[in-house]
Design an enzyme around this catalytic site. Structure first.
Site, PDB file in Angstrom:
ATOM      1  CG  HIS A 323      -2.267  -0.783   0.834  1.00  0.00           C
ATOM      2  ND1 HIS A 323      -2.229  -2.226   1.266  1.00  0.00           N
ATOM      3  CD2 HIS A 323      -3.332  -0.413   0.388  1.00  0.00           C
ATOM      4  CE1 HIS A 323      -3.518  -2.549   0.925  1.00  0.00           C
ATOM      5  NE2 HIS A 323      -4.060  -1.863   0.285  1.00  0.00           N
ATOM      6  N   GLY A 324       2.047   1.087   0.640  1.00  0.00           N
ATOM      7  CA  GLY A 324       2.850   2.440   0.594  1.00  0.00           C
ATOM      8  C   GLY A 324       4.063   2.273   1.124  1.00  0.00           C
TER       9      GLY A 324
END
Lengths: 488, 371
Positions: A323-324
């Site tokens: 996701h990041g």
């Protein structure tokens, strides 16, 4: 190009019209060209990165299929995976790891010469990387024939409705659809449009309004405590749901209008009665990707209990990192992994407790309680997902309950709500739209909303359509806000 | 089948288009199609002062003024109505433009600076009227949203997207849902209140109503010019119970970190451009200032002043003025009301240096008891 933009409102009908007016053999070219325009509306030059990934995996697919020895197949697969992931690593994770190594070196007073690179993450990179990976893996596993038509394969990676934020498709579901000839079907197109309208409603009326509160509080969380933080976090839970499921609805609806069928991505996730059920309802295309290509290859649950729990935890840790490139996402993933393992540990205990409390006699009450607890846990985890830094996340997590003893004091509640950054009217609209969302979800438990509508008389249907259209016009937030998942 | 679908779709969409187009054109919240702000800016660019211009969007005016500038002024003023009276004569240069807007927030000042930045030529000097509410996260001041695109461009360090093509933009705005939401409110106001604006371009600097001068500053009409001391005192007392400006100081519990960071980023960028920067603190009316000193709800005014002085010292920025009127011995003769010094008062602040002696707090605290 954003789905909630004027440009897309012109682009989509135009491409769809041309699609149905074009002869079948030219359609792939039209869709590929449209997808290039769609992607290049963000940062044009980044299409070259996409092209590199496409070429690598296209060749790798054919090589894997042609190779006779399993070792050679494996070699091509590894080359393909490594080179595809390398692109992802350079653009998404290099600075993250480099920064952490630099911090460690700094701590030990070592000389660390590697500089940060100043690059912008190509939009939707993680999505089309995963879609490409699923292709080569499925070819390697023998579940999918290698695609020999370079244009069709490129379209599989670049199909514009799902290019930048999914659903992450599998080759078995999508590739063959580009070869099929779809004719215009009134009902299918109408259904697709309705889904797009509902997705747009969720984005502009709900998600972007809640975003005002969320951005307000999360940009300086240390200025708030207690109720304000709780409301902002619950609002974020609905913001991210409406933002992402809204995007998915528009993507699925747009594809459906043209005749394509994309996989469902959300199934009322906040009605889940456990964390494992939540992950079967939330971002389904990604959850199943991790299940098929990470969790099961690690051994899944067909290993010792300890290893099984480790597999679960590791899968969610990687999911967090997907996701990041930030420790907040890693922690978010770890927290979700921990929830699942903790649920396994305490399953017997919880069942015994429910029996002793005679909750088993009240299944509705028990399920309601389970839904509430699951939602609370999910919301708590969202804090780590949304917070800008670990410090912010830690502050929020430790100050959620501050001042809640004053809940009986009306002035405290009033002040906490007035801190949210919305006027009374805007807050009313936000809450009313959330109620509408949940009302629709309750109906969807038993029936498909679009099918229900189609059984109603014309005046009824059109009244509903106009009500949705007018509510978007009057109550939508039109600030060209990007979809949250674009950044991944 | 496709034809039937398209006809139905058009039938469905047409009422939305007609509704949006009609409301946006006749409501015209941003005065894109009938812009009094644009007309005022044109008159100012032609060298006329403009009277009879009440209730305009001052932010939109700044946008037009900057767009119509033939050359970038050497000196510009950013701030609120408290510094809006500052004229080119106060700065001893004709290459001057005052961009003060009522109730200016930090976002306003940033957005106006960004409008200059997008022109590619920046002024040599910025005089910044610093009001204490700019760090109040609860000020509720949202007028800056007119220039949100410029503010956002600054925050995201991206090029400004609006104004690239005014004609195309106008067409977009005609069918823009966000413009619709603003225009429906203005259309309602126009239909119910029958508001009508007749602008008066003039070479006179003082007219019967408020006049916008060519240098961007304003002059009040005779009614305000000839106020008695008692009338000023009365206005100052009214400000204590809730004027537009003092409302910006409500719920001011602390100096917002978010705004402090934003301010620092803004100032650092100005300094990095080698622009000569001066902060000006405009004094409050003695009665109002005493009221704020003795009322805990407004304690942030003094805290803010200390902070901004420290900040200016740290960054080596010239700072003039103080919120404390005693620093300049200003009484009611130097004010229009509680918040606004008059031209005489402003001249003293801009020319004078703060008194080296500590202010006589007790005098004002005693006065406060009689309020």
């Amino acid at each position: 190009m954003l789905f909630n933009s004027f440009e897309f409102a012109v682009f989509f009908p135009l491409i769809t019209l041309l699609y149905f007016l074009s002869p079948h053999k030219l359609r792939w070219m039209l869709l590929l060209g449209a997808s290039c325009i769609f992607y290049m509306a963000f940062i044009p030059v980044y299409i070259l990165i996409l092209a590199v990934t496409i070429v690598i995996d296209y060749i790798a697919g054919i090589k894997i299929e042609n190779a006779e020895k399993i070792q050679k197949k494996k070699l091509y697969l590894i080359v393909s995976i490594v080179s595809t992931c390398l692109v992802l690593f350079i653009f998404k994770y290099f600075n993250f790891f480099n920064n952490n190594f630099a911090s460690i070196a700094n701590f030990f007073h070592w000389n660390y010469p590697i500089e940060m690179v100043n690059i912008i993450l190509p939009i939707g990179l993680s999505f089309h990387t995963f879609q490409s990976l699923s292709y080569v893996i499925e070819v390697y596993r023998g579940n999918q024939k290698a695609e020999r038509h370079f244009g069709i394969y490129s379209l599989y990676v670049m199909f514009y409705p799902q290019l930048v934020a999914g659903p992450i498709e599998r080759p078995q579901n999508l590739l063959h659809q580009f070869r099929e000839e779809y004719f215009f079907e009134y009902q299918r197109a109408a259904d697709g449009m309705k889904l797009m309208a509902w997705g747009l409603f969720k984005k502009v009326v709900i998600a972007d309004r809640l975003a005002i509160v969320v951005n307000h509080v999360y940009s300086a969380p240390t200025e708030y405590a207690g109720l304000t933080l709780i409301v902002a976090t619950i609002f974020f839970a609905f913001q991210i749901y409406c933002d992402f499921s809204g995007y998915s609805d528009i993507a699925i609806g747009a594809a459906q209008v043209m005749g394509f069928s994309l996989m469902d991505n959300f199934k009322r996730p906040y009605h889940a009665a456990s964390i494992s059920e939540f992950w079967k309802r939330w971002h389904i295309s990604l959850s199943t990707w991790f299940r098929d290509y990470v969790y099961i290859p690690l051994g899944g649950n067909r290993v010792s209990k300890w290893k099984w729990q480790m597999n679960l935890f590791l899968t969610f840790l990687i999911s967090g990192l997907w996701h990041g490139a930030n420790w907040t996402y890693v922690l978010w993933g770890a927290l979700n992994g921990f929830y699942l393992i903790f649920a396994l540990w305490t399953q017997d205990l919880r069942n015994n407790l429910a029996t002793r409390l005679r909750l088993t006699n009240y299944p509705v009450l028990r399920k309601g309680w389970a839904i509430l607890v699951t939602f609370s846990l999910v919301c708590f985890a969202w804090i780590f997902f949304r917070a800008r830094t670990l410090d912010d996340a830690w502050y929020m997590a430790t100050h959620l309950l501050s001042g809640l003893g004053n809940l009986g004091d009306f002035s405290y509640v009033k002040e906490s709500i007035s801190d949210l950054g919305l006027s009374k009217e805007e807050l009313f609209i936000a809450i009313a739209s959330l109620c509408l969302l949940e009302f629709v979800h309750l109906i969807q438990r038993h029936a498909n909303m679009r099918h229900l509508l189609s059984e109603k008389p014309v005046w009824y249907r059109w009244s509903v359509y106009y009500a949705i259209g007018l509510s978007m016009l009057f109550f939508g937030v039109f600030g060209k806000n990007q979809f949250i998942y674009f950044q991944f | 089948m496709l034809k039937k679908f398209l006809i139905k779709l058009m039938l469905f969409c047409t009422p939305f288009g007609v509704l949006m187009g009609t409301v946006n054109y006749f409501g015209d919240a941003g005065t894109l199609f009938s812009s009094p702000e644009l007309q005022i800016a044109k008159y100012l660019a032609e060298g006329y002062n403009v009277a009879n211009a009440p209730n305009i969007d001052e932010r939109a005016l700044q946008r037009h003024v900057i767009a119509l500038l033939k050359t970038t002024p050497s000196v510009i003023v950013l701030g609120s109505s408290t510094i809006l009276l500052m004229k080119s004569t106060n700065a001893s240069t004709n290459s001057f433009m005052n961009h003060g807007v009522s109730g200016a927030s930090l976002e306003d000042m940033i957005a106006i600076y960004q409008l200059y930045k997008s022109r590619g030529v920046l002024p040599k000097k910025i005089i910044m009227g610093i009001d204490p509410w700019i760090f109040n996260k609860n000020s509720g001041q949202l007028k800056w949203k007119t220039l949100e695109y410029a503010y956002t461009a600054f925050v995201l360090s991206e090029p400004m997207r609006e104004q690239s093509s005014m004609h195309l933009d106008k067409f977009y705005q005609l069918f823009s849902p966000s413009y619709f939401q603003s225009s429906i409110k203005t259309l309602y106001a126009k239909l119910i209140r029958k508001e009508k604006i007749v602008l008066l371009p003039t070479k006179q600097r003082i007219n019967n109503s408020l006049t916008r001068l060519v240098d961007g500053s304003i002059s009040y009409g005779p009614k305000n010019q000839n106020l008695t001391v008692q009338e000023v005192e009365k206005r100052a007392k009214q400000d204590m119970v809730g004027g537009d400006t003092i409302n910006l100081l409500e719920k001011y519990t602390h100096l917002s970190k978010k705004h402090r960071d934003l301010f620092d980023k803004f100032i650092s960028q100005i300094i990095s451009q080698n622009i000569d920067l001066t902060f000006v603190l405009i004094p409050y009316h003695p009665s109002l200032y005493t009221f704020m000193l003795t009322n805990n709800a407004y304690r942030m005014v003094t805290e803010f002043e200390q902070y901004i002085k420290g900040y200016a010292q740290q960054k080596k920025i010239k700072l003039m003025g103080s919120y404390d009127p005693a620093r300049f011995n200003l009484d009611s003769n130097y004010f229009y009301d509680g918040m606004h010094v008059n031209e005489k008062g402003l001249e003293i602040v801009l020319k004078g240096s703060p008194s080296p002696h500590p202010r006589e707090k007790s005098r004002y605290v005693q006065t406060a008891g009689s309020l």
